[in-house]
Design a protein around this motif. Structure first.
Motif, mmCIF file in Angstrom:
data_model
loop_
_atom_site.group_PDB
_atom_site.id
_atom_site.type_symbol
_atom_site.label_atom_id
_atom_site.label_comp_id
_atom_site.label_asym_id
_atom_site.label_seq_id
_atom_site.Cartn_x
_atom_site.Cartn_y
_atom_site.Cartn_z
ATOM 1 N N ILE A 92 -61.082 -24.000 -98.592
ATOM 2 C CA ILE A 92 -60.740 -23.830 -100.003
ATOM 3 C C ILE A 92 -60.625 -22.342 -100.290
ATOM 4 O O ILE A 92 -61.429 -21.541 -99.812
ATOM 5 N N GLU A 93 -59.642 -21.950 -101.053
ATOM 6 C CA GLU A 93 -59.408 -20.541 -101.355
ATOM 7 C C GLU A 93 -60.642 -19.901 -101.992
ATOM 8 O O GLU A 93 -61.316 -20.509 -102.827
ATOM 9 N N GLU A 94 -60.863 -18.684 -101.610
ATOM 10 C CA GLU A 94 -62.059 -17.974 -102.092
ATOM 11 C C GLU A 94 -62.009 -17.760 -103.606
ATOM 12 O O GLU A 94 -63.039 -17.803 -104.291
ATOM 13 N N SER A 95 -60.791 -17.570 -104.130
ATOM 14 C CA SER A 95 -60.657 -17.354 -105.577
ATOM 15 C C SER A 95 -61.096 -18.579 -106.366
ATOM 16 O O SER A 95 -61.635 -18.469 -107.470
ATOM 17 N N ILE A 96 -60.890 -19.770 -105.775
ATOM 18 C CA ILE A 96 -61.320 -21.016 -106.436
ATOM 19 C C ILE A 96 -62.833 -21.166 -106.339
ATOM 20 O O ILE A 96 -63.501 -21.558 -107.303
ATOM 21 N N VAL A 97 -63.379 -20.824 -105.151
ATOM 22 C CA VAL A 97 -64.825 -20.960 -104.936
ATOM 23 C C VAL A 97 -65.612 -20.072 -105.884
ATOM 24 O O VAL A 97 -66.649 -20.478 -106.438
ATOM 25 N N LYS A 98 -65.110 -18.855 -106.151
ATOM 26 C CA LYS A 98 -65.833 -17.899 -107.003
ATOM 27 C C LYS A 98 -65.730 -18.230 -108.485
ATOM 28 O O LYS A 98 -66.555 -17.779 -109.283
ATOM 29 N N ASP A 99 -64.712 -18.996 -108.862
ATOM 30 C CA ASP A 99 -64.514 -19.365 -110.267
ATOM 31 C C ASP A 99 -65.125 -20.740 -110.509
ATOM 32 O O ASP A 99 -64.665 -21.741 -109.953
ATOM 33 N N LYS A 100 -66.181 -20.794 -111.311
ATOM 34 C CA LYS A 100 -66.909 -22.052 -111.520
ATOM 35 C C LYS A 100 -66.009 -23.133 -112.124
ATOM 36 O O LYS A 100 -66.032 -24.293 -111.690
ATOM 37 N N ASN A 101 -65.242 -22.771 -113.130
ATOM 38 C CA ASN A 101 -64.372 -23.766 -113.790
ATOM 39 C C ASN A 101 -63.325 -24.322 -112.834
ATOM 40 O O ASN A 101 -63.066 -25.536 -112.798
ATOM 41 N N ARG A 102 -62.725 -23.445 -112.038
ATOM 42 C CA ARG A 102 -61.718 -23.891 -111.081
ATOM 43 C C ARG A 102 -62.346 -24.726 -109.970
ATOM 44 O O ARG A 102 -61.736 -25.685 -109.481
ATOM 45 N N SER A 103 -63.573 -24.370 -109.595
ATOM 46 C CA SER A 103 -64.278 -25.146 -108.574
ATOM 47 C C SER A 103 -64.539 -26.572 -109.053
ATOM 48 O O SER A 103 -64.342 -27.541 -108.309
ATOM 49 N N VAL A 104 -64.981 -26.710 -110.293
ATOM 50 C CA VAL A 104 -65.245 -28.036 -110.863
ATOM 51 C C VAL A 104 -63.953 -28.836 -110.956
ATOM 52 O O VAL A 104 -63.926 -30.038 -110.637
ATOM 53 N N ALA A 105 -62.865 -28.184 -111.377
ATOM 54 C CA ALA A 105 -61.568 -28.860 -111.481
ATOM 55 C C ALA A 105 -61.084 -29.318 -110.104
ATOM 56 O O ALA A 105 -60.564 -30.430 -109.947
ATOM 57 N N PHE A 106 -61.272 -28.459 -109.099
ATOM 58 C CA PHE A 106 -60.857 -28.799 -107.734
ATOM 59 C C PHE A 106 -61.684 -29.971 -107.210
ATOM 60 O O PHE A 106 -61.154 -30.882 -106.555
ATOM 61 N N LEU A 107 -62.992 -29.964 -107.516
ATOM 62 C CA LEU A 107 -63.873 -31.057 -107.103
ATOM 63 C C LEU A 107 -63.429 -32.381 -107.730
ATOM 64 O O LEU A 107 -63.416 -33.432 -107.057
ATOM 65 N N ASN A 108 -63.034 -32.354 -108.999
ATOM 66 C CA ASN A 108 -62.563 -33.580 -109.669
ATOM 67 C C ASN A 108 -61.290 -34.111 -109.019
ATOM 68 O O ASN A 108 -61.097 -35.332 -108.918
ATOM 69 N N ASN A 109 -60.448 -33.204 -108.565
ATOM 70 C CA ASN A 109 -59.228 -33.636 -107.866
ATOM 71 C C ASN A 109 -59.566 -34.326 -106.547
ATOM 72 O O ASN A 109 -58.956 -35.342 -106.198
ATOM 73 N N LEU A 110 -60.547 -33.786 -105.814
ATOM 74 C CA LEU A 110 -60.959 -34.403 -104.558
ATOM 75 C C LEU A 110 -61.559 -35.785 -104.791
ATOM 76 O O LEU A 110 -61.351 -36.706 -103.996
#
Length: 382
Positions: A92-110
């Motif tokens: 997973i891209e580091e920019s997504i991992v460092k951004d909490k909101n984007r991380s949660v959104a990415f997790l919901n997609n998975l």
């Protein structure tokens, strides 16, 4: 079975075979997708077992195999959570991992892509492994859509080719009928010319024979028009004002006095490369169309204007007018507002102006209940 019936049967066989081939391709693609999806699920189960082994590993535990399993996964995105908190991410891209909101959104997609795998590493303790589809699987997922789009495009091209071929065949048929009509008119026309000469020899009133000769000339013009359909006409350098006025003058004498004719033009000649016979047909169609729009009663103005490198012929009437949405459709074959007629007049006019005379024709202005102005623009000779 006739040739026509065999051709229809063959067409249906081709359509059915095409549909069967498309169905097989789509089914085969779906099967591949499910196979790859199951294989990725097995890989994730191995990854979960490796994660469990590492969590429970002691000092003397061999972790070479779990680490190799981790290193082999280079394409499947993974998020591991415990107590609803993200504790590990893979691919997973580091920019997504460092951004909490984007991380949660990415997790919901998975979570929406695949069911989670539960990693129970101790009694009462577990982690959730969420994973997405690999890039290859995503491409395979959208492949049927791309295939359908290609099929639709191909079908559109085939239909367009079929329609164009059919129209070309119809054009040849109409051209052949027009030439045959011209040929058939020629025989009685020759006879009429002979009868006129006989009337002259019998000293019949000259005004009578003169009018008959005008109509014979008109029939000859019509015959010449039909004979030119489907062939490239010969263009001549002519004074557009004189050629237009000749047609106007003939039509004025043949229509009811309830139509008030008016002709406006410059006092000097304007030379244009045209075919006189086809140009007279253009003017005739525009004038007759205007008179039909007025139902045989009103004011008709034919005006010739010189603007730059072009000469413009405006035919104005005081008829019913044309809705703006029909400004282009009036030139389509078959379009007509009359109970009788084939709707070919303006279509033929457009073809003469644009294809043969390299000009343009359009509805310049129209107002419902007040009238219409049709305009033909032709390039002047220098």
């Amino acid at each position: 079975m006739t040739f026509f019936d065999r051709r229809i049967s063959t067409r249906w066989v081709i359509i059915f075979a095409s549909f069967l081939i498309i169905s097989l391709i789509l089914w085969n693609t779906y099967t591949f997708f499910q196979i790859f999806k199951n294989e990725e699920r097995l890989k994730m189960n191995l990854w979960a077992d490796a994660q469990k082994t590492l969590i429970n590993a002691g000092e003397n535990t061999d972790v070479a195999l779990p680490l190799q399993i981790f290193s082999n996964n280079t394409s499947i995105p993974i998020i591991v959570t415990e107590n609803d908190k993200i504790i590990n991410t893979v691919n997973i891209e580091e920019s997504i991992v460092k951004d909490k909101n984007r991380s949660v959104a990415f997790l919901n997609n998975l979570k929406n892509e695949n069911d989670p795998i539960i990693i129970e590493y101790a009694p009462g303790k577990s982690q959730n492994l969420y994973y997405g589809n690999s890039a290859l699987l995503n491409k395979l997922k959208y492949y049927p859509i791309a295939l359908l789009l290609i099929i639709v495009l191909f079908a559109g091209l085939v239909y367009n080719f079929y329609k164009s071929t059919k129209m070309a065949t119809q054009n040849k048929l109409w051209a052949g009928m027009a030439k045959e009509t011209a040929h058939q008119i020629g025989t009685p026309l020759s006879s009429l010319i002979g009868w006129v000469e006989l009337l002259k020899a019998e000293n019949v009133d000259e005004s009578t024979t003169l009018e008959i000769e005008k109509d014979i000339d008109r029939l000859q013009t019509i015959t010449d028009r039909f004979s030119k359909i489907g062939s490239e006409p010969k263009l001549e350098n002519k004074d557009i004002i004189e050629e237009t006025f000749q047609s106007y003058d003939y039509l004025q004498s043949r229509f009811s006095k309830q139509v008030a004719f008016s002709f406006k033009a410059p006092q000097w000649p304007i030379m244009v490369s045209i075919n006189p016979t086809l140009h007279s047909w253009t003017i005739e169609n525009l004038v007759k169309n205007a008179i039909d729009a007025m139902k045989g009663k009103g004011n008709l103005v034919l005006e010739i204007l010189q603007e730059g490198d072009y000469v413009k012929i405006n035919v104005s009437d005081t008829g019913a007018g044309i809705p703006k949405k029909q400004f282009k459709t009036v030139f389509e074959p078959g379009f007509t507002t009359k109970k009788r007629g084939w709707g070919l007049g303006l279509s033929l006019t457009k073809r003469i102006v644009e294809e043969y005379h390299k000009g343009t024709i359009k509805v310049l202005h129209s107002e419902i209940g007040r009238g219409t102005v049709m305009q033909v623009a032709l390039k002047k000779l220098v």
